[in-house]
Motif scaffolding. Sequence first.
Motif, PDB file in Angstrom:
ATOM      1  N   LEU A 189       0.897  -1.297   0.158  1.00 16.46           N
ATOM      2  CA  LEU A 189      -0.004  -0.133   0.017  1.00 16.46           C
ATOM      3  C   LEU A 189       1.031   1.204   0.025  1.00 16.46           C
ATOM      4  CD1 LEU A 189      -2.764   1.373   0.401  1.00 16.46           C
ATOM      5  CD2 LEU A 189      -2.571   1.233   2.732  1.00 16.46           C
ATOM      6  N   LYS A 190       0.991   2.059  -0.881  1.00 15.84           N
ATOM      7  CA  LYS A 190       1.699   3.238  -1.307  1.00 15.84           C
ATOM      8  C   LYS A 190       1.079   4.296  -0.566  1.00 15.84           C
ATOM      9  CE  LYS A 190       5.018   5.238  -4.492  1.00 15.84           C
ATOM     10  NZ  LYS A 190       5.550   4.809  -5.994  1.00 15.84           N
ATOM     11  N   ILE A 191       1.460   5.259   0.016  1.00 17.65           N
ATOM     12  CA  ILE A 191       0.960   6.443   0.542  1.00 17.65           C
ATOM     13  C   ILE A 191       1.938   7.397  -0.063  1.00 17.65           C
ATOM     14  CG2 ILE A 191       0.253   8.041   2.457  1.00 17.65           C
ATOM     15  CD1 ILE A 191      -1.220   5.036   2.322  1.00 17.65           C
ATOM     16  N   TRP A 192       1.409   8.306  -0.952  1.00 17.54           N
ATOM     17  CA  TRP A 192       2.221   9.265  -1.788  1.00 17.54           C
ATOM     18  C   TRP A 192       1.478  10.733  -1.524  1.00 17.54           C
ATOM     19  CZ3 TRP A 192      -1.399  10.797  -5.094  1.00 17.54           C
ATOM     20  CH2 TRP A 192      -2.269   9.740  -5.539  1.00 17.54           C
ATOM     21  N   ASN A 193       2.747  11.689  -1.596  1.00 12.66           N
ATOM     22  CA  ASN A 193       2.277  13.328  -1.775  1.00 12.66           C
ATOM     23  C   ASN A 193       2.477  13.797  -2.920  1.00 12.66           C
ATOM     24  OD1 ASN A 193       1.829  15.800  -1.332  1.00 12.66           O
ATOM     25  ND2 ASN A 193       3.340  16.204   0.122  1.00 12.66           N
ATOM     26  N   LYS A 194       1.429  14.260  -3.894  1.00 11.78           N
ATOM     27  CA  LYS A 194       1.667  14.795  -5.069  1.00 11.78           C
ATOM     28  C   LYS A 194       1.436  16.342  -4.939  1.00 11.78           C
ATOM     29  CE  LYS A 194      -2.938  14.304  -6.879  1.00 11.78           C
ATOM     30  NZ  LYS A 194      -3.959  13.644  -7.864  1.00 11.78           N
ATOM     31  N   GLY A 195       1.277  16.739  -3.755  1.00 18.35           N
ATOM     32  CA  GLY A 195       1.123  18.242  -3.743  1.00 18.35           C
ATOM     33  C   GLY A 195       2.311  19.058  -3.618  1.00 18.35           C
ATOM     34  N   ALA A 196       2.341  20.320  -3.605  1.00 20.45           N
ATOM     35  CA  ALA A 196       3.510  21.137  -3.638  1.00 20.45           C
ATOM     36  C   ALA A 196       4.183  21.451  -2.351  1.00 20.45           C
ATOM     37  CB  ALA A 196       2.800  22.548  -4.215  1.00 20.45           C
ATOM     38  N   ALA A 197       3.609  21.335  -1.460  1.00 20.42           N
ATOM     39  CA  ALA A 197       3.747  21.329   0.089  1.00 20.42           C
ATOM     40  C   ALA A 197       4.258  20.246   0.925  1.00 20.42           C
ATOM     41  CB  ALA A 197       2.902  22.385   0.908  1.00 20.42           C
ATOM     42  N   THR A 198       5.129  20.023   1.976  1.00 14.84           N
ATOM     43  CA  THR A 198       5.239  19.169   2.699  1.00 14.84           C
ATOM     44  C   THR A 198       4.018  18.686   3.586  1.00 14.84           C
ATOM     45  OG1 THR A 198       7.434  19.626   2.734  1.00 14.84           O
ATOM     46  CG2 THR A 198       6.697  18.216   4.618  1.00 14.84           C
ATOM     47  N   GLU A 200      -1.395  17.852   8.195  1.00 13.82           N
ATOM     48  CA  GLU A 200      -1.304  19.000   8.413  1.00 13.82           C
ATOM     49  C   GLU A 200      -0.167  19.564   7.139  1.00 13.82           C
ATOM     50  OE1 GLU A 200       0.325  19.715  12.311  1.00 13.82           O
ATOM     51  OE2 GLU A 200      -1.062  18.575  13.229  1.00 13.82           O
ATOM     52  N   ASP A 201      -0.471  20.970   6.738  1.00  8.58           N
ATOM     53  CA  ASP A 201       0.485  21.332   6.064  1.00  8.58           C
ATOM     54  C   ASP A 201       0.470  22.861   6.022  1.00  8.58           C
ATOM     55  OD1 ASP A 201      -2.124  22.546   4.747  1.00  8.58           O
ATOM     56  OD2 ASP A 201      -1.824  21.037   2.994  1.00  8.58           O
ATOM     57  N   GLU A 202       1.021  23.569   5.191  1.00 12.48           N
ATOM     58  CA  GLU A 202       1.115  25.240   5.421  1.00 12.48           C
ATOM     59  C   GLU A 202      -0.319  26.089   5.143  1.00 12.48           C
ATOM     60  OE1 GLU A 202       4.294  26.794   3.248  1.00 12.48           O
ATOM     61  OE2 GLU A 202       5.448  25.227   3.451  1.00 12.48           O
ATOM     62  N   ALA A 203      -1.019  25.093   4.688  1.00 16.30           N
ATOM     63  CA  ALA A 203      -2.428  25.938   4.201  1.00 16.30           C
ATOM     64  C   ALA A 203      -3.481  25.652   5.450  1.00 16.30           C
ATOM     65  CB  ALA A 203      -2.968  25.627   2.904  1.00 16.30           C
ATOM     66  N   GLN A 204      -3.561  24.565   5.839  1.00 14.48           N
ATOM     67  CA  GLN A 204      -4.219  24.242   7.006  1.00 14.48           C
ATOM     68  C   GLN A 204      -3.853  23.322   8.091  1.00 14.48           C
ATOM     69  OE1 GLN A 204      -7.494  22.340   4.739  1.00 14.48           O
ATOM     70  NE2 GLN A 204      -8.949  24.093   5.087  1.00 14.48           N
ATOM     71  N   SER A 205      -4.353  23.471   9.346  1.00 15.37           N
ATOM     72  CA  SER A 205      -3.857  22.423  10.348  1.00 15.37           C
ATOM     73  C   SER A 205      -4.629  21.129  10.454  1.00 15.37           C
ATOM     74  CB  SER A 205      -4.012  23.216  11.874  1.00 15.37           C
ATOM     75  OG  SER A 205      -5.514  23.341  12.037  1.00 15.37           O
ATOM     76  N   TYR A 206      -5.546  21.057   9.730  1.00 18.33           N
ATOM     77  CA  TYR A 206      -6.194  19.656   9.586  1.00 18.33           C
ATOM     78  C   TYR A 206      -6.669  19.546   8.375  1.00 18.33           C
ATOM     79  CZ  TYR A 206      -9.333  15.957  10.623  1.00 18.33           C
ATOM     80  OH  TYR A 206      -9.920  14.668  10.653  1.00 18.33           O
ATOM     81  N   ASN A 207      -6.176  18.672   7.730  1.00 18.88           N
ATOM     82  CA  ASN A 207      -6.460  18.068   6.426  1.00 18.88           C
ATOM     83  C   ASN A 207      -7.011  16.581   6.460  1.00 18.88           C
ATOM     84  OD1 ASN A 207      -5.894  20.423   4.446  1.00 18.88           O
ATOM     85  ND2 ASN A 207      -3.887  19.937   5.680  1.00 18.88           N
ATOM     86  N   GLU A 208      -7.964  16.268   5.561  1.00 19.90           N
ATOM     87  CA  GLU A 208      -8.289  14.872   5.701  1.00 19.90           C
ATOM     88  C   GLU A 208      -8.879  14.462   4.306  1.00 19.90           C
ATOM     89  OE1 GLU A 208     -12.344  12.544   7.304  1.00 19.90           O
ATOM     90  OE2 GLU A 208     -11.314  13.639   8.713  1.00 19.90           O
ATOM     91  N   LYS A 209      -8.716  13.147   4.004  1.00 17.99           N
ATOM     92  CA  LYS A 209      -9.139  12.643   2.585  1.00 17.99           C
ATOM     93  C   LYS A 209      -9.382  11.289   2.564  1.00 17.99           C
ATOM     94  CE  LYS A 209      -7.365  12.562  -2.258  1.00 17.99           C
ATOM     95  NZ  LYS A 209      -6.200  13.109  -3.106  1.00 17.99           N
ATOM     96  N   LEU A 210     -10.357  10.913   2.128  1.00 15.16           N
ATOM     97  CA  LEU A 210     -10.752   9.457   1.881  1.00 15.16           C
ATOM     98  C   LEU A 210     -10.160   8.924   0.574  1.00 15.16           C
ATOM     99  CD1 LEU A 210     -14.316   9.131   3.263  1.00 15.16           C
ATOM    100  CD2 LEU A 210     -12.164   8.332   4.293  1.00 15.16           C
ATOM    101  N   SER A 211      -9.613   7.859   0.703  1.00 10.58           N
ATOM    102  CA  SER A 211      -8.941   7.138  -0.469  1.00 10.58           C
ATOM    103  C   SER A 211      -9.491   5.802  -0.696  1.00 10.58           C
ATOM    104  CB  SER A 211      -7.592   7.199  -0.634  1.00 10.58           C
ATOM    105  OG  SER A 211      -6.767   6.804  -1.887  1.00 10.58           O
ATOM    106  N   TYR A 212      -9.637   5.576  -1.939  1.00  7.21           N
ATOM    107  CA  TYR A 212     -10.274   4.099  -2.163  1.00  7.21           C
ATOM    108  C   TYR A 212      -9.286   3.176  -2.979  1.00  7.21           C
ATOM    109  CZ  TYR A 212     -14.406   6.349  -0.312  1.00  7.21           C
ATOM    110  OH  TYR A 212     -15.321   7.166   0.577  1.00  7.21           O
ATOM    111  N   PRO A 213      -8.315   2.805  -2.503  1.00  9.10           N
ATOM    112  CA  PRO A 213      -7.558   1.958  -3.450  1.00  9.10           C
ATOM    113  C   PRO A 213      -7.845   0.422  -3.441  1.00  9.10           C
ATOM    114  CG  PRO A 213      -6.635   2.280  -1.105  1.00  9.10           C
ATOM    115  CD  PRO A 213      -7.626   3.053  -1.171  1.00  9.10           C
ATOM    116  N   THR A 214      -7.740  -0.043  -4.770  1.00  9.68           N
ATOM    117  CA  THR A 214      -8.168  -1.384  -5.190  1.00  9.68           C
ATOM    118  C   THR A 214      -7.063  -2.123  -5.422  1.00  9.68           C
ATOM    119  OG1 THR A 214      -8.481  -0.439  -7.285  1.00  9.68           O
ATOM    120  CG2 THR A 214     -10.350  -0.342  -5.986  1.00  9.68           C
ATOM    121  N   LEU A 215      -7.384  -3.486  -5.277  1.00  6.70           N
ATOM    122  CA  LEU A 215      -6.270  -4.502  -5.489  1.00  6.70           C
ATOM    123  C   LEU A 215      -6.436  -5.041  -7.125  1.00  6.70           C
ATOM    124  CD1 LEU A 215      -6.150  -6.669  -2.434  1.00  6.70           C
ATOM    125  CD2 LEU A 215      -4.431  -5.140  -3.337  1.00  6.70           C
TER     126      LEU A 215
END
Length: 157
Positions: free
Chosen positions: A77-86, A142-157
């Motif tokens: 299961l790969k978790i990745w960051n494609k955004g511009a910030a850390t 957390e990132d520079e824009a917000q202190s709380y970010n949440e995202k649901l992801s639906y990876p499939t096999l």
Amino acid sequence: MPISIDVGDVIAGLAFLLSAYATWQTVSFNKKQRSLVESQEKLNNRLLEKENEDSLRERRADLGASFIKLGSSKYRLKIWNKGAATARNVRLEFPEGNDVVIDSDVTDKFPLESLERHQSVELIAAVYMKTKRKHVVRLIWEDEAQSYNEKLSYPTL
């Protein structure tokens, strides 16, 4: 009583017509000028909105999750960051339960202090015949824009 028209009256009449024409042209020009100023204001407002969105996008991380297959029977299961910030303080939850990723691997790696742009983390997935094909992963960070970010992801096999 006859009305007599002399040269002065003709000149005055022509001056009056010329003045009326000039007034009409000025009013017409002012209307066009006003519409131009309004469209300029709209354009400036749109440019400001776009600049604000671009600025916000550069301060935002965008995390995702997907399964990758290594060889014939190994999965991660790969978790990745494609955004511009850390992304900082990255946490991982399984709202519908975790029956595919090894729990010790999750607890060893998460919460993750930071996940840089284009960086990823892989978790060992134990896939067997009765493993469901679609999973729900909640990513919290957390990132520079917000202190709380949440995202649901639906990876499939």
